[in-house]
Design a protein around this motif. Structure first.
Motif, PDB file in Angstrom:
ATOM      1  N   CYS A   1       4.815  -6.147   8.861  1.00  0.00           N
ATOM      2  CA  CYS A   1       5.452  -5.037   8.140  1.00  0.00           C
ATOM      3  C   CYS A   1       4.547  -4.492   7.030  1.00  0.00           C
ATOM      4  O   CYS A   1       4.435  -3.267   6.849  1.00  0.00           O
ATOM      5  CB  CYS A   1       6.780  -5.490   7.551  1.00  0.00           C
TER       6      CYS A   1
ATOM      7  N   LEU B   1       2.958  -0.775   6.651  1.00  0.00           N
ATOM      8  CA  LEU B   1       3.114   0.051   5.447  1.00  0.00           C
ATOM      9  C   LEU B   1       1.769   0.473   4.869  1.00  0.00           C
ATOM     10  O   LEU B   1       1.679   1.500   4.178  1.00  0.00           O
ATOM     11  CB  LEU B   1       3.912  -0.720   4.392  1.00  0.00           C
TER      12      LEU B   1
ATOM     13  N   MET C   1       1.102  -3.184  -2.024  1.00  0.00           N
ATOM     14  CA  MET C   1       1.489  -3.875  -0.789  1.00  0.00           C
ATOM     15  C   MET C   1       1.023  -5.333  -0.801  1.00  0.00           C
ATOM     16  O   MET C   1       1.732  -6.238  -0.328  1.00  0.00           O
ATOM     17  CB  MET C   1       0.889  -3.144   0.424  1.00  0.00           C
TER      18      MET C   1
ATOM     19  N   TRP D   1      -1.666   1.929  -3.961  1.00  0.00           N
ATOM     20  CA  TRP D   1      -0.724   1.605  -2.896  1.00  0.00           C
ATOM     21  C   TRP D   1      -1.136   0.303  -2.190  1.00  0.00           C
ATOM     22  O   TRP D   1      -0.290  -0.538  -1.873  1.00  0.00           O
ATOM     23  CB  TRP D   1      -0.659   2.754  -1.894  1.00  0.00           C
TER      24      TRP D   1
END
Length: 378
Positions: free
Chosen positions: A209, A213, A174, A170
């Motif tokens: 952002c 996340l 990102m 993950w």
């Protein structure tokens, strides 16, 4: 017509001469190898290497094949080249702006830096930095701790990392999305600016952002980031990640050395911008930073890109000096492999093909960017 035929004839003759010389060279090599009872073969690449390398992004050991160890050396060379290119670009652009900024002290400092780096051998800079870091930094047991997160010694820099798992995937996702989102939203923002004149920020909103996340799912328990911390065990740290002193010294040395070359290119590119652009920017009330970022550098880049490409190629090839401080790059791995396999022709051929491929890719990327800025100028 006669001139065209003459040109074609001499071009064909030159190509034929090169082919003939290559054939003679191949025949000579084959005859000498036959006398020595040596047969060219790359089968040894699947054999066990029998030696380890100091650091690698790949998991290799003494039981790995020569092919795997060489691949690890190629990756080390690529990572080193990318870091040095980024470092030299940042240093060079900053010093180039200082050199042509009109500030007396800034010009003298940048000029002194450029003259020193352009007149010193890069190997001397490398060895001086290496000796300074090895003798100045503490041993592992007495390492410097930075907020309890990073440990610095004369062997390596140790830091916590995210272990294998969904959390790591993950995180990488990102990180990959971040530049893509900046590029896409940047184009949208430019279109809006062209239509309305309103300039919307892009970098910091996208960054915020992405950070949300990354941290948000961990805060609510959806993702568990397994952190591996460096812990002192015996004479070295276990766990976490590490960056060797050799790698740090190489990045610093090559960035500093080539930063001087890049700085002079940037200075020349800025000098090629018409004086009227400077005067118009000042008359518009722009600050020095705004004038440099919005008016001068966009025009200077167009003149500097071709020469910058040559510098990037030089940086890529100059990573071969890593052997001097024991960093396991392609040349270091090749040298050890040649000493063990007695296959210099095959390994040198592989090495040349790798460097040629890397340099062609760098040149191709620079040419693409150069074509883009030329299209914008047109």
């Amino acid at each position: 017509m006669r001139v065209l035929r003459s040109q074609i004839f001499w071009q064909v003759a030159a190509v034929g001469l090169l082919i003939w010389l290559g054939y003679i060279l191949a025949q000579n090599i084959e005859a000498n190898l036959a006398k020595s009872n040596i047969v060219l073969s790359f089968d040894f690449l699947s054999a066990q290497a029998g030696f380890d390398i100091s650091e690698s992004l790949l998991s290799v050991s003494a039981t790995s094949s020569y092919g795997a160890v060489i691949l690890a050396g190629v990756i080390n060379t690529l990572v080193l080249a990318v870091c040095c290119i980024v470092g030299a670009t940042i240093i060079g652009v900053m010093m180039g702006i200082m050199r042509s900024g009109g500030h007396y002290l800034g010009e003298r400092i940048a000029g002194l830096y450029i003259e020193i780096t352009r007149n010193l051998p890069k190997l001397l800079i490398l060895l001086a930095l290496y000796l300074a870091m090895v003798t100045t930094l503490p041993v592992v047991r007495e390492s410097w701790s930075v907020f309890g997160l990073i440990e610095i010694s004369n062997r390596a820099v140790y830091f916590p990392i995210v272990e294998q798992g969904f959390g790591l995937w993950w995180l990488w996702a990102m990180i990959a999305i971040w530049p893509i989102a900046i590029c896409v939203l940047g184009k949208v923002a430019r279109r809006i600016q062209d239509k309305t004149g309103i300039r919307y920020p892009v970098i910091w909103p996208v960054t915020v952002c992405v950070l949300i996340l990354i941290a948000g799912p961990a805060m609510i328990g959806l993702i568990d980031y397994q952190i591996s911390w460096p812990v002192l065990k015996g004479f070295d740290f276990a766990g976490g990640g590490r960056i060797s002193v050799q790698f740090v010294v190489l990045v610093l040395a090559l960035s500093i050395y080539h930063g001087g070359q890049v700085a002079e290119l940037v200075r020349g590119a800025i000098a090629s911008v018409p004086v009227g652009q400077f005067e118009a920017a000042k008359a518009s009330g722009l600050s020095f930073a705004q004038m440099t970022r919005l008016v001068i550098l966009p025009q200077a880049i167009r003149a500097a890109v071709p020469s910058m490409g040559n510098q990037y190629l030089n940086i890529t090839k100059n990573t071969s000096i890593a052997l001097a401080v024991g960093y396991s790059d392609l040349v270091s791995v090749m040298t050890t492999s040649i000493n063990q396999t007695f296959r210099p022709i095959e390994l040198m051929t592989v090495s040349m093909c790798v460097y040629l491929g890397i340099c062609l890719i760098v040149s191709w990327l620079v040419n693409i960017y150069n074509a883009r800025v030329i299209a914008v100028r047109a």
